[in-house]
Design an enzyme around this catalytic site. Structure first.
Site, PDB file in Angstrom:
ATOM      1  N   HIS A 165      -3.156   7.088   2.920  1.00 18.03           N
ATOM      2  CA  HIS A 165      -3.597   5.801   2.367  1.00 18.03           C
ATOM      3  C   HIS A 165      -5.036   5.546   2.806  1.00 18.03           C
ATOM      4  O   HIS A 165      -5.373   5.717   3.975  1.00 18.03           O
ATOM      5  CB  HIS A 165      -2.662   4.702   2.870  1.00 18.03           C
ATOM      6  CG  HIS A 165      -3.135   3.330   2.539  1.00 18.03           C
ATOM      7  ND1 HIS A 165      -3.611   2.996   1.296  1.00 18.03           N
ATOM      8  CD2 HIS A 165      -3.215   2.201   3.298  1.00 18.03           C
ATOM      9  CE1 HIS A 165      -3.962   1.712   1.299  1.00 18.03           C
ATOM     10  NE2 HIS A 165      -3.736   1.217   2.492  1.00 18.03           N
ATOM     11  N   ASN A 216     -10.236  -0.324   0.454  1.00  9.47           N
ATOM     12  CA  ASN A 216      -8.777  -0.226   0.384  1.00  9.47           C
ATOM     13  C   ASN A 216      -8.293  -0.785  -0.955  1.00  9.47           C
ATOM     14  O   ASN A 216      -8.379  -1.985  -1.189  1.00  9.47           O
ATOM     15  CB  ASN A 216      -8.180  -1.014   1.557  1.00  9.47           C
ATOM     16  CG  ASN A 216      -6.667  -0.918   1.632  1.00  9.47           C
ATOM     17  OD1 ASN A 216      -6.012  -0.454   0.695  1.00  9.47           O
ATOM     18  ND2 ASN A 216      -6.115  -1.371   2.741  1.00  9.47           N
ATOM     19  N   CYS A 238       0.817  -1.228   0.000  1.00 10.22           N
ATOM     20  CA  CYS A 238       0.000   0.000   0.000  1.00 10.22           C
ATOM     21  C   CYS A 238       0.849   1.275   0.000  1.00 10.22           C
ATOM     22  O   CYS A 238       0.312   2.366  -0.215  1.00 10.22           O
ATOM     23  CB  CYS A 238      -0.957   0.002   1.189  1.00 10.22           C
ATOM     24  SG  CYS A 238      -2.011  -1.449   1.247  1.00 10.22           S
TER      25      CYS A 238
HETATM   26  O1  UT7 Z   1      -3.444  -1.267   4.275  1.00 11.24           O
HETATM   27  C1  UT7 Z   1      -3.697  -1.730   5.583  1.00 11.24           C
HETATM   28  C2  UT7 Z   1      -4.759  -2.786   5.478  1.00 11.24           C
HETATM   29  N1  UT7 Z   1      -5.309  -3.200   6.733  1.00 11.24           N
HETATM   30  C3  UT7 Z   1      -6.211  -2.534   7.461  1.00 11.24           C
HETATM   31  O2  UT7 Z   1      -6.601  -1.427   7.158  1.00 11.24           O
HETATM   32  C4  UT7 Z   1      -6.774  -3.217   8.670  1.00 11.24           C
HETATM   33  C5  UT7 Z   1      -6.612  -2.429   9.924  1.00 11.24           C
HETATM   34  N2  UT7 Z   1      -7.474  -2.996  10.956  1.00 11.24           N
HETATM   35  C6  UT7 Z   1      -8.770  -2.684  11.023  1.00 11.24           C
HETATM   36  O3  UT7 Z   1      -9.246  -1.852  10.272  1.00 11.24           O
HETATM   37  C7  UT7 Z   1      -9.597  -3.344  12.094  1.00 11.24           C
HETATM   38  O4  UT7 Z   1      -8.757  -4.081  12.966  1.00 11.24           O
HETATM   39  C8  UT7 Z   1     -10.674  -4.276  11.470  1.00 11.24           C
HETATM   40  C9  UT7 Z   1     -11.717  -3.436  10.749  1.00 11.24           C
HETATM   41  C10 UT7 Z   1     -10.053  -5.279  10.528  1.00 11.24           C
HETATM   42  C11 UT7 Z   1     -11.397  -5.029  12.587  1.00 11.24           C
HETATM   43  O5  UT7 Z   1     -11.951  -4.129  13.531  1.00 11.24           O
HETATM   44  P1  UT7 Z   1     -11.705  -4.368  15.075  1.00 11.24           P
HETATM   45  O6  UT7 Z   1     -12.427  -3.295  15.777  1.00 11.24           O
HETATM   46  O7  UT7 Z   1     -10.224  -4.451  15.303  1.00 11.24           O
HETATM   47  O8  UT7 Z   1     -12.439  -5.747  15.303  1.00 11.24           O
HETATM   48  P2  UT7 Z   1     -11.855  -7.109  15.889  1.00 11.24           P
HETATM   49  O9  UT7 Z   1     -10.876  -7.712  14.945  1.00 11.24           O
HETATM   50  O10 UT7 Z   1     -11.456  -6.898  17.309  1.00 11.24           O
HETATM   51  O11 UT7 Z   1     -13.141  -8.006  15.874  1.00 11.24           O
HETATM   52  C12 UT7 Z   1     -14.260  -7.685  16.692  1.00 11.24           C
HETATM   53  C13 UT7 Z   1     -15.359  -8.672  16.390  1.00 11.24           C
HETATM   54  C14 UT7 Z   1     -14.889 -10.135  16.377  1.00 11.24           C
HETATM   55  O12 UT7 Z   1     -15.888 -10.922  16.943  1.00 11.24           O
HETATM   56  P3  UT7 Z   1     -15.810 -11.430  18.466  1.00 11.24           P
HETATM   57  O13 UT7 Z   1     -14.536 -12.216  18.541  1.00 11.24           O
HETATM   58  O14 UT7 Z   1     -15.769 -10.174  19.280  1.00 11.24           O
HETATM   59  O15 UT7 Z   1     -17.040 -12.242  18.609  1.00 11.24           O
HETATM   60  C15 UT7 Z   1     -14.756 -10.449  14.913  1.00 11.24           C
HETATM   61  O16 UT7 Z   1     -14.921 -11.805  14.640  1.00 11.24           O
HETATM   62  O17 UT7 Z   1     -15.862  -8.425  15.079  1.00 11.24           O
HETATM   63  C16 UT7 Z   1     -15.889  -9.652  14.338  1.00 11.24           C
HETATM   64  N3  UT7 Z   1     -15.750  -9.346  12.925  1.00 11.24           N
HETATM   65  C17 UT7 Z   1     -16.811  -9.056  12.141  1.00 11.24           C
HETATM   66  N4  UT7 Z   1     -18.125  -8.978  12.407  1.00 11.24           N
HETATM   67  C18 UT7 Z   1     -18.942  -8.642  11.398  1.00 11.24           C
HETATM   68  C19 UT7 Z   1     -14.625  -9.296  12.182  1.00 11.24           C
HETATM   69  N5  UT7 Z   1     -14.940  -8.971  10.910  1.00 11.24           N
HETATM   70  C20 UT7 Z   1     -16.287  -8.818  10.861  1.00 11.24           C
HETATM   71  C21 UT7 Z   1     -17.196  -8.490   9.855  1.00 11.24           C
HETATM   72  N6  UT7 Z   1     -18.516  -8.411  10.166  1.00 11.24           N
HETATM   73  N7  UT7 Z   1     -16.796  -8.221   8.581  1.00 11.24           N
END
Ligand code: UT7
Length: 320
Positions: free
Chosen positions: A247, A277, A114
């Site tokens: 980005h 993204n 990226c």
């Molecule tokens: O160029 C860089 C590319 N990468 C990025 O930009 C990613 C950077 N990271 C993020 O943007 C965030 O970490 C995410 C958006 C990927 C995730 O958000 P988060 O607030 O960190 O959520 P989390 O990973 O802590 O997950 C919270 C909950 C989990 O469920 P439990 O374990 O609490 O029951 C996940 O399984 O959200 C769940 N979850 C979803 N639920 C609905 C993860 N993805 C999804 C989804 N829909 N798409």
């Protein structure tokens, strides 16, 4: 004798097919509300079956050349920043050069995920400013839809396909003011596509894998650091920046970075809602939108901030 380089044209292209959050919610355990609240993303574009990264790049390149008032024959250097090349080789830049109808100048790809576009811009700036080449065409182009695990809701909702391009020309006054690039391969497993080609077959798992929370924290930290590095190098404070073009990964990363830099969101270009993204394409896509809608105007100071797998990160500060 020009000693500097300047952006003289921008272009963007998003494939025709749109995949909304509601579309994804029909095939995955996710919701439009979750995706919008955590990322700001509303939709992404997906390349058609026969469409290649060089095709997306070609559309964006033609638009940028149009704005610059240039023809393919005016292009010396072609750089494509991509993680999703058409093939192992030749480079997507060589394929794009041929599709454009340009010949003979250097053409190569930059692979910095990226951060690829800021890496490409800093290389091209040196080549144009030194007189090694005259005009340069830089394109960030990606088809992430082909390297996603569409059953993994934690990653597939975040990415999309697209291309953004700029034309860089020699200038007697500074356009590009500074470039700062960094990488630390110690973090290579935090965001990766661990596949490889051997003996005529793809091995490993060539689909995107990511530790989302670790990426989030790392991205906000290094984006703010590299922005401060650029400001210090130019003897400026953040209020001297007219537009921040970070980005486009996630609205929350963009907001957290702006907050750390004390830059109001009214000075931040954000297009992530409409295309998710798009990796190396995201910065030139955002730049193109803001240049075309008249937000970025002549003589303003614009700071580009990239971060991505590797990990890689960097900034380009420029005068429009
Ligand atoms: O160029 C860089 C590319 N990468 C990025 O930009 C990613 C950077 N990271 C993020 O943007 C965030 O970490 C995410 C958006 C990927 C995730 O958000 P988060 O607030 O960190 O959520 P989390 O990973 O802590 O997950 C919270 C909950 C989990 O469920 P439990 O374990 O609490 O029951 C996940 O399984 O959200 C769940 N979850 C979803 N639920 C609905 C993860 N993805 C999804 C989804 N829909 N798409």
């Amino acid at each position: 004798m020009p000693k500097h380089s300047r952006i003289v044209g921008t272009g963007g292209y998003l494939p025709a097919q749109i995949l909304t959050n509601a579309d994804l919610a029909q095939r995955l355990d996710t919701t439009d509300e979750w995706i919008r609240a955590r990322t700001g993303i509303r939709q992404r574009h997906v390349a058609a079956a026969g469409e290649q990264t060089s095709d997306l790049a070609l559309h964006a390149a033609r638009k940028a050349l149009d704005v610059a008032g240039m023809a393919a024959a005016d292009v010396d250097l072609v750089i494509v920043a991509t993680t999703t090349p058409d093939m192992v080789f030749p480079s997507t830049a060589c394929i794009l050069q041929a599709k454009l109808g340009a010949h003979g100048g250097p053409a190569f790809d930059v692979q910095a995920v990226c951060s690829g576009f800021v890496y490409a811009l800093s290389i091209a700036d040196r080549m144009v400013a030194s007189g090694a080449v005259r005009n340069a065409l830089l394109v960030g182009a990606e088809i992430y839809s082909r390297i996603l695990d569409w059953s993994d809701r934690g990653t597939c909702v975040l990415f999309g396909d697209g291309a953004g391009a700029v034309v860089l020309a020699p200038s007697s006054t500074p356009g590009i003011l500074s470039c700062h690039l960094h990488a630390d391969g110690a973090y290579r497993e935090m965001l990766c596509v661990p596949g490889f080609v051997a003996n005529g077959a793809v091995s490993g798992r060539p689909l995107l894998r990511m530790d989302g929370q670790a990426v989030f924290k790392f991205a906000v930290r290094v984006l703010a650091e590299v922005a401060h590095e650029a400001l210090t190098a130019n003897g400026m404070t953040a209020d001297a920046i007219d537009w921040l073009v970070p980005h486009q990964a996630n609205e929350r990363i963009i907001e957290a970075t702006a907050r750390k830099l004390s830059v109001p969101m009214s000075k931040v270009i954000s297009t992530v809602a409409r295309h998710a993204n798009t990796s190396a394409a995201s910065i030139p896509l955002a730049l193109d939108v803001a240049a075309r809608d008249g937000r970025i105007t002549a003589h303003q100071r614009v700071m580009l901030l990239g971060v991505g797998g590797g990990f890689t990160w960097g900034s380009v500060l420029l005068h429009w």
